[in-house]
Motif scaffolding. Sequence first.
Motif, PDB file in Angstrom:
ATOM      1  N   GLY A   1      84.419  -0.871  78.657  1.00 11.49           N
ATOM      2  CA  GLY A   1      85.678  -0.329  79.150  1.00 11.49           C
ATOM      3  C   GLY A   1      86.632   0.009  78.019  1.00 11.49           C
ATOM      4  O   GLY A   1      87.347   1.022  78.070  1.00 11.49           O
ATOM      5  N   ASP A   2      86.655  -0.818  76.980  1.00  3.88           N
ATOM      6  CA  ASP A   2      87.510  -0.540  75.824  1.00  3.88           C
ATOM      7  C   ASP A   2      87.060   0.738  75.118  1.00  3.88           C
ATOM      8  O   ASP A   2      87.887   1.539  74.671  1.00  3.88           O
ATOM      9  CB  ASP A   2      87.463  -1.709  74.838  1.00  3.88           C
ATOM     10  CG  ASP A   2      87.986  -3.004  75.451  1.00  3.88           C
ATOM     11  OD1 ASP A   2      88.933  -2.927  76.244  1.00  3.88           O
ATOM     12  OD2 ASP A   2      87.428  -4.071  75.140  1.00  3.88           O
TER      13      ASP A   2
ATOM     14  N   LEU B   1      85.524   3.301  76.497  1.00  2.00           N
ATOM     15  CA  LEU B   1      85.896   4.443  77.330  1.00  2.00           C
ATOM     16  C   LEU B   1      87.392   4.738  77.232  1.00  2.00           C
ATOM     17  O   LEU B   1      87.809   5.900  77.275  1.00  2.00           O
ATOM     18  CB  LEU B   1      85.493   4.184  78.777  1.00  2.00           C
ATOM     19  CG  LEU B   1      83.978   4.037  79.029  1.00  2.00           C
ATOM     20  CD1 LEU B   1      83.702   3.726  80.489  1.00  2.00           C
ATOM     21  CD2 LEU B   1      83.231   5.277  78.584  1.00  2.00           C
ATOM     22  N   ARG B   2      88.190   3.704  77.090  1.00  2.00           N
ATOM     23  CA  ARG B   2      89.626   3.929  76.906  1.00  2.00           C
ATOM     24  C   ARG B   2      89.907   4.604  75.559  1.00  2.00           C
ATOM     25  O   ARG B   2      90.836   5.422  75.441  1.00  2.00           O
ATOM     26  CB  ARG B   2      90.386   2.606  77.025  1.00  2.00           C
ATOM     27  CG  ARG B   2      90.616   2.188  78.477  1.00  2.00           C
ATOM     28  CD  ARG B   2      91.501   0.965  78.578  1.00  2.00           C
ATOM     29  NE  ARG B   2      90.766  -0.246  78.239  1.00  2.00           N
ATOM     30  CZ  ARG B   2      90.044  -0.949  79.108  1.00  2.00           C
ATOM     31  NH1 ARG B   2      89.950  -0.548  80.370  1.00  2.00           N
ATOM     32  NH2 ARG B   2      89.416  -2.040  78.739  1.00  2.00           N
ATOM     33  N   VAL B   3      89.119   4.268  74.545  1.00  2.00           N
ATOM     34  CA  VAL B   3      89.237   4.965  73.260  1.00  2.00           C
ATOM     35  C   VAL B   3      88.997   6.457  73.457  1.00  2.00           C
ATOM     36  O   VAL B   3      89.728   7.305  72.916  1.00  2.00           O
ATOM     37  CB  VAL B   3      88.240   4.377  72.240  1.00  2.00           C
ATOM     38  CG1 VAL B   3      88.129   5.286  71.014  1.00  2.00           C
ATOM     39  CG2 VAL B   3      88.664   2.986  71.816  1.00  2.00           C
TER      40      VAL B   3
ATOM     41  N   GLN C   1      89.404   8.198  76.225  1.00  2.00           N
ATOM     42  CA  GLN C   1      90.513   8.772  76.986  1.00  2.00           C
ATOM     43  C   GLN C   1      91.722   9.010  76.092  1.00  2.00           C
ATOM     44  O   GLN C   1      92.399  10.038  76.200  1.00  2.00           O
ATOM     45  CB  GLN C   1      90.869   7.855  78.147  1.00  2.00           C
ATOM     46  CG  GLN C   1      89.823   7.829  79.257  1.00  2.00           C
ATOM     47  CD  GLN C   1      90.168   6.843  80.351  1.00  2.00           C
ATOM     48  OE1 GLN C   1      90.805   5.819  80.107  1.00  2.00           O
ATOM     49  NE2 GLN C   1      89.742   7.145  81.571  1.00  2.00           N
ATOM     50  N   GLN C   2      91.999   8.060  75.219  1.00  2.00           N
ATOM     51  CA  GLN C   2      93.138   8.213  74.317  1.00  2.00           C
ATOM     52  C   GLN C   2      92.895   9.331  73.312  1.00  2.00           C
ATOM     53  O   GLN C   2      93.824  10.051  72.922  1.00  2.00           O
ATOM     54  CB  GLN C   2      93.401   6.895  73.587  1.00  2.00           C
ATOM     55  CG  GLN C   2      93.890   5.781  74.504  1.00  2.00           C
ATOM     56  CD  GLN C   2      93.913   4.430  73.816  1.00  2.00           C
ATOM     57  OE1 GLN C   2      93.617   4.321  72.627  1.00  2.00           O
ATOM     58  NE2 GLN C   2      94.249   3.390  74.558  1.00  2.00           N
ATOM     59  N   ARG C   3      91.659   9.503  72.901  1.00  3.00           N
ATOM     60  CA  ARG C   3      91.326  10.486  71.865  1.00  3.00           C
ATOM     61  C   ARG C   3      91.282  11.902  72.421  1.00  3.00           C
ATOM     62  O   ARG C   3      91.721  12.846  71.767  1.00  3.00           O
ATOM     63  CB  ARG C   3      89.990  10.121  71.222  1.00  3.00           C
ATOM     64  CG  ARG C   3      89.573  10.982  70.035  1.00  3.00           C
ATOM     65  CD  ARG C   3      88.370  10.362  69.363  1.00  3.00           C
ATOM     66  NE  ARG C   3      88.695   9.064  68.792  1.00  3.00           N
ATOM     67  CZ  ARG C   3      87.806   8.105  68.535  1.00  3.00           C
ATOM     68  NH1 ARG C   3      86.529   8.298  68.810  1.00  3.00           N
ATOM     69  NH2 ARG C   3      88.187   6.962  68.013  1.00  3.00           N
TER      70      ARG C   3
END
Length: 213
Positions: A161-162, A164-166, A168-170
């Motif tokens: 999950g972390d 995938l959040r990277v 999304q942020q990128r």
Amino acid sequence: MSETAREAILTRIRTGLAQPAPLPPRPDFTAPVHPPLAGDDEVLAFAQSFQGAGGEFYYCETRAQLAVQLATFRERQQLGRPFVWEPAMQEILRAAGVAFQADETEFLAHADWGLTSCEALVARTGSVLVSAASASGRRLSIYPDQHVVLARPSQVVAEIGDALRVMQQRYGTALPSMVSLTTGPSRTADIEKTLVLGAHGPRRISLFLLEDE
């Protein structure tokens, strides 16, 4: 069945219906699925998980060490020059004095190994998150017999999950057309439960972790 036995059974049923079993506790859906990682060193946890999944892990403190490790790896595996298509990776290898193939010349015939970057490294599963956003595209992490990754400790995150959040942020809403979690070499045991490596992709995956500069 005697009337007495029948009445005893019915009595127990009535008693049970009058006192229904308590409902199980409601699960906490906000709680983590997995227990915390052992220790505080996510990089160490990734290295252990990556090797446990069948990957080969190499730690390099400097570019000079990277050059030595890559030369040893290439000699041991009896490989030619790696295909490296990402400018940032080419710059690192050029500074380290490592020869590479920068274009697609004879790629289909001689793609023994390809070297790529990655989006993130997942400590929990030892997975490498790659995407089509880099110059390596879709092919360089899939087609060669051996996939070699050059990454940094700062790219290690705890959970999928972390990672995938990277992403999304990128990339925001403009996510790459391909995002893949690679956990160990390609393998299958679909046929008679016989494990075959390299069935759908690289037969070997290796990761060189170069210290952040």
